[in-house]
Design a protein around this motif. Structure first.
Motif, PDB file in Angstrom:
ATOM      1  N   ARG A  57       6.788   2.865   6.789  1.00  0.00           N
ATOM      2  CA  ARG A  57       5.791   3.613   6.010  1.00  0.00           C
ATOM      3  C   ARG A  57       5.756   5.088   6.395  1.00  0.00           C
ATOM      4  O   ARG A  57       4.803   5.784   6.083  1.00  0.00           O
ATOM      5  N   HIS A 111       4.667  12.631   6.617  1.00  0.00           N
ATOM      6  CA  HIS A 111       3.614  11.822   6.009  1.00  0.00           C
ATOM      7  C   HIS A 111       3.792  10.343   6.361  1.00  0.00           C
ATOM      8  O   HIS A 111       4.885   9.901   6.712  1.00  0.00           O
ATOM      9  N   TYR A 142       2.518   6.638   4.272  1.00  0.00           N
ATOM     10  CA  TYR A 142       2.004   6.236   2.965  1.00  0.00           C
ATOM     11  C   TYR A 142       1.589   4.769   3.002  1.00  0.00           C
ATOM     12  O   TYR A 142       2.030   3.986   3.850  1.00  0.00           O
ATOM     13  N   LYS A 143       0.736   4.418   2.068  1.00  0.00           N
ATOM     14  CA  LYS A 143       0.331   3.023   1.900  1.00  0.00           C
ATOM     15  C   LYS A 143       0.032   2.793   0.432  1.00  0.00           C
ATOM     16  O   LYS A 143      -0.355   3.716  -0.308  1.00  0.00           O
ATOM     17  N   LYS A 144       0.218   1.575   0.016  1.00  0.00           N
ATOM     18  CA  LYS A 144      -0.055   1.214  -1.368  1.00  0.00           C
ATOM     19  C   LYS A 144      -1.516   0.817  -1.532  1.00  0.00           C
ATOM     20  O   LYS A 144      -2.133   0.258  -0.626  1.00  0.00           O
ATOM     21  N   THR A 145      -2.064   1.123  -2.704  1.00  0.00           N
ATOM     22  CA  THR A 145      -3.451   0.767  -2.988  1.00  0.00           C
ATOM     23  C   THR A 145      -3.564  -0.728  -3.245  1.00  0.00           C
ATOM     24  O   THR A 145      -2.571  -1.458  -3.254  1.00  0.00           O
ATOM     25  N   ASP A 165      -0.349   2.460  -7.198  1.00  0.00           N
ATOM     26  CA  ASP A 165      -0.452   3.825  -6.681  1.00  0.00           C
ATOM     27  C   ASP A 165      -0.147   3.863  -5.192  1.00  0.00           C
ATOM     28  O   ASP A 165      -0.284   2.858  -4.482  1.00  0.00           O
ATOM     29  N   ILE A 166       0.245   5.048  -4.741  1.00  0.00           N
ATOM     30  CA  ILE A 166       0.588   5.255  -3.333  1.00  0.00           C
ATOM     31  C   ILE A 166      -0.260   6.404  -2.797  1.00  0.00           C
ATOM     32  O   ILE A 166      -0.371   7.459  -3.429  1.00  0.00           O
ATOM     33  N   GLU A 167      -0.845   6.200  -1.638  1.00  0.00           N
ATOM     34  CA  GLU A 167      -1.644   7.220  -0.985  1.00  0.00           C
ATOM     35  C   GLU A 167      -0.866   7.809   0.180  1.00  0.00           C
ATOM     36  O   GLU A 167      -0.350   7.074   1.024  1.00  0.00           O
ATOM     37  N   LEU A 168      -0.787   9.145   0.212  1.00  0.00           N
ATOM     38  CA  LEU A 168      -0.095   9.850   1.283  1.00  0.00           C
ATOM     39  C   LEU A 168      -1.110  10.394   2.278  1.00  0.00           C
ATOM     40  O   LEU A 168      -2.178  10.886   1.896  1.00  0.00           O
ATOM     41  N   ALA A 169      -0.754  10.317   3.549  1.00  0.00           N
ATOM     42  CA  ALA A 169      -1.570  10.898   4.610  1.00  0.00           C
ATOM     43  C   ALA A 169      -0.666  11.752   5.480  1.00  0.00           C
ATOM     44  O   ALA A 169       0.321  11.250   6.036  1.00  0.00           O
ATOM     45  N   GLU A 170      -0.977  13.047   5.570  1.00  0.00           N
ATOM     46  CA  GLU A 170      -0.138  13.933   6.373  1.00  0.00           C
ATOM     47  C   GLU A 170      -0.390  13.691   7.855  1.00  0.00           C
ATOM     48  O   GLU A 170      -1.530  13.617   8.310  1.00  0.00           O
TER      49      GLU A 170
END
Length: 310
Positions: free
Chosen positions: A226, A243, A245-248, A253-258
């Motif tokens: 991930r 980043h 990432y994880k899926k909702t 949808d995919i959420e990115l976290a820096e």
């Protein structure tokens, strides 16, 4: 030991010079071929040898090795099959040693620590009073694949050197707009999973060369990783982003976290040698920012952005 290393170095340089001569001839054949196919005038310096070059290039094609290396790009340029420094990349995980300039500031020590977390399998070394000759010999003896040096100016990291072992190349980058993890509140911990890599707008031969230097610093990731690291080229400035990432819940949808850090890199030189021989090594490419045509060229993305120094 010293004689064997000197012999390997001479053989390396000889093979490189032979490939360089073949590459120059191949570039001329490609220019003649493109002019004939597009019904254009042949360059003045090629007119005398145009018929001979066309005859020599009648049976040239990309070949399987080049098609694989450049994603199927056309053209008859030669792949470096005799002496590819990254031929065995991916067989084993890279082993990286990271150090700093002498007497580093606390900011540079923090940045070197964050770089160690970025590259799986890397180690950080206190520079102390060691010379590059000693460090290079120790790294070769311990099968280190890449040696990295971080420099600073007035407490701000501003330079990165990546030296591939055992014989090179050595790439020199400037660093700017650095935002370290230490400067971000409540950033959390960094995943140590092998990251997926994203390279954007590396299209020229120099761009592909730079991409190889950066890509083979990382091991091959697992499919379920991930973690994503991005090198995005914009006007020859490489934006580095990190980043996870994880899926909702819906899975669409995919959420990115820096995760950090983030910075800008700019390549300004590539040398065909290692750090202890940098004064005597041949320059493969060098940035000339004060030439009149420098601002018109995008070296990492334009097809004609490669100029080998003689």
């Amino acid at each position: 030991m010293l004689r064997r290393k000197a012999r390997e170095r001479r053989e390396y340089l000889y093979r490189k010079s032979v490939e360089s001569q073949h590459q120059k001839i191949q570039d001329k054949k490609d220019k003649v071929r493109r002019a004939v196919e597009n019904n254009q005038l042949i360059d003045t310096d090629l007119k005398r040898d145009a018929l001979e070059l066309q005859r020599m290039g009648a049976w040239d094609d990309a070949g399987p090795e080049l098609a694989l290396a450049q994603g199927g790009a056309g053209g008859g340029a030669l792949a470096s099959s005799q002496d590819d420094e990254y031929r065995w990349a991916g067989v084993e995980d890279p082993k990286i040693m990271i150090t700093t300039s002498r007497d580093p500031s606390s900011k540079l020590k923090q940045f070197a620590k964050e770089l160690r977390l970025l590259f799986p399998g890397s180690q950080r070394l206190n520079r102390g009073s060691y010379e590059f000759n000693q460090l290079m010999d120790a790294c070769r003896a311990n099968n280190v694949t890449d040696f990295m040096v971080v420099h600073e100016h007035r407490g701000i990291p501003d330079g990165l050197i990546i030296c591939h072992l055992p014989h090179g190349p050595t790439a020199y980058f400037t660093l700017s707009d650095i935002v370290m993890r230490h400067d971000i509140p409540d950033i959390g911990t960094m995943s140590e999973a092998y990251p997926h890599l994203v390279f954007h707008n590396f299209q020229s031969r120099l761009g592909l060369r730079t991409m190889s230097i950066l890509k083979y610093l990382f091991p091959v990731p697992k499919e379920d990783s991930r973690r994503v690291i991005t090198f995005a080229n914009h006007d020859d400035f490489i934006s580095f982003r990190h980043h996870t990432y994880k899926k909702t819940e819906r899975g669409r949808d995919i959420e990115l976290a820096e995760v950090g850090p983030r910075f800008q890199m700019r390549l300004y030189q590539i040398k065909l040698g290692t750090l202890e021989n940098e004064n005597s090594s041949d320059v493969e490419w060098s940035l000339r920012p004060y030439m009149n045509t420098a601002r018109k060229k995008k070296f990492l993305s334009d097809e004609d952005g490669w100029e080998i120094d003689s």
